[in-house]
Scaffold this motif. Sequence first.
Motif, PDB file in Angstrom:
ATOM      1  N   ASP A 341     -53.380  43.245  72.780  1.00  0.00           N
ATOM      2  CA  ASP A 341     -52.202  42.063  72.275  1.00  0.00           C
ATOM      3  C   ASP A 341     -51.073  43.687  71.783  1.00  0.00           C
ATOM      4  OD1 ASP A 341     -52.890  40.695  73.506  1.00  0.00           O
ATOM      5  OD2 ASP A 341     -54.316  39.730  70.884  1.00  0.00           O
ATOM      6  N   VAL A 342     -51.549  44.599  70.862  1.00  0.00           N
ATOM      7  CA  VAL A 342     -50.260  45.453  70.403  1.00  0.00           C
ATOM      8  C   VAL A 342     -49.811  45.777  71.276  1.00  0.00           C
ATOM      9  CG1 VAL A 342     -49.326  46.789  68.666  1.00  0.00           C
ATOM     10  CG2 VAL A 342     -51.272  45.365  67.724  1.00  0.00           C
ATOM     11  N   THR A 343     -50.302  47.017  72.580  1.00  0.00           N
ATOM     12  CA  THR A 343     -49.740  47.760  73.115  1.00  0.00           C
ATOM     13  C   THR A 343     -49.041  46.855  74.676  1.00  0.00           C
ATOM     14  OG1 THR A 343     -52.034  48.779  73.260  1.00  0.00           O
ATOM     15  CG2 THR A 343     -50.896  49.137  75.068  1.00  0.00           C
ATOM     16  N   GLY A 344     -49.752  45.705  74.696  1.00  0.00           N
ATOM     17  CA  GLY A 344     -49.011  45.075  75.127  1.00  0.00           C
ATOM     18  C   GLY A 344     -47.255  44.309  75.104  1.00  0.00           C
ATOM     19  N   ASN A 345     -47.032  43.735  73.637  1.00  0.00           N
ATOM     20  CA  ASN A 345     -45.773  43.640  73.092  1.00  0.00           C
ATOM     21  C   ASN A 345     -45.250  45.008  72.252  1.00  0.00           C
ATOM     22  OD1 ASN A 345     -46.828  41.025  72.929  1.00  0.00           O
ATOM     23  ND2 ASN A 345     -48.194  41.121  70.213  1.00  0.00           N
ATOM     24  N   GLN A 346     -45.796  46.004  72.223  1.00  0.00           N
ATOM     25  CA  GLN A 346     -44.562  46.487  72.530  1.00  0.00           C
ATOM     26  C   GLN A 346     -44.186  47.715  73.846  1.00  0.00           C
ATOM     27  OE1 GLN A 346     -43.328  47.807  69.051  1.00  0.00           O
ATOM     28  NE2 GLN A 346     -44.912  46.580  68.595  1.00  0.00           N
TER      29      GLN A 346
END
Length: 444
Positions: A341-346
Amino acid sequence: MSIPPPPGPHQPQDPYQPPQPQGPYPQDPFAAPPQDPYAQGPYGPQGPQGPQGPGPMGPYPQAPYPQAPYPQAPYGAVPYPVWGQGYSPYGRSSPVNGVAIAALVLGLLCFLPGVGLLLGIIALVQIRKRGERGKAMAIVGTVLSSVGLAVWVLALSTGGASDFWDGFKEGAAGNSTFALAKGDCFDVPGETFDEDVYDVDEVDCSGEHDAEVFATVPLSGDSFPGDDHVTDVADDKCYTLQDAYAMDPWALTDEVDIYYLTPTADSWSWGDREITCVFANVDEKGTLTGSLRADASTLDADQFAFLKAMAAVDEVLFEEPEEYAEEDLASNRTWAGDTGDVTGNQADQLGSHLWEMETREAPMAALVKDMRDAAKEWAAAEKATDADGFYEHYDKAYAHIDGATTVTARMALGLATTPPTYDEDSGSGSGGTGGGDSDSGLDV
């Protein structure tokens, strides 16, 4: 020529004769005063209300002696001074002795205790002679000055005054560790960055220096909390605050370590109330060159956006469970889902950013594509039903971390291009985190 007879009791006064004195007393000083116009009673003179006094003779019988003459004052004149002529209508308090006030001030400030003691004695003598007020102030000033004088004598005999003066001179000169602030670079007198640092020499960060301050941590409380407590706070805060000052972990080479300057019981008494977090060389005899600062004050908008996105990804990666997937598959799957989730958002944040230079657009687009591929692999690892399936997607996701596209993007942004090495024991970059052992703590 006949001489006229003197005027009788019923003859008019000769106009050429001086007027005779009028009043209740005749001119003859030995003549009895005229009687009350009322008739005499058997018990003395009577007034219109009867005899004076209740007794048969009255309380004050007629005096048998002639009365001395007293001239009658003019009507309205007062023969005696009135209230306020020569006397104060209210009692005025005596003034306060000024020397007593000075003795009290010097006693409270503990400044020049010998002078305060002398002034107190002088004030007591003056108060006794002059009747002035301020005895209590003189006594208190004398007592406090006596105590202050005893303390000064004790300090001089033990060398405490010399230590105080040395500390005062260091603080006034700005060379004390108390004066260090975020962003300062300094050298430590001597050959090594040893366990005890008493003073420093501030230098320009562009050249060689022993250390660079990246944060200060204030401590609260009136009394010194103890060395163990201060060290615990330093371990917890300094390693966290480094990322806000040096946002680019790749710029922290293997030669850089974290140290902290902590107050001691002695420095606490002189006002030292903070921990100073610094970067220094892992070799005590080594130095640093150039500033390690990389934050909003030194970075351009593109660099800041990139490092902020990478920091968010690194933060979730560092939260990887200590247990292997074979031991705790559920925890690892949950962590993989969060990482995806964090990698996709960034990746979305970087993909929507407007780059200032066209030369940066293509490298950043390639990096965004890799980040989105990594997010898909983390999502697949979250759905794995066993450890083997988990590690299959885990390895593919990590292949995109700090890969070729990351190096190319950093090169376009003008950032460091050498990936840091990682300490397997601590799970963090050795170039930026040190290791957290107590050897990094230095006493001020």
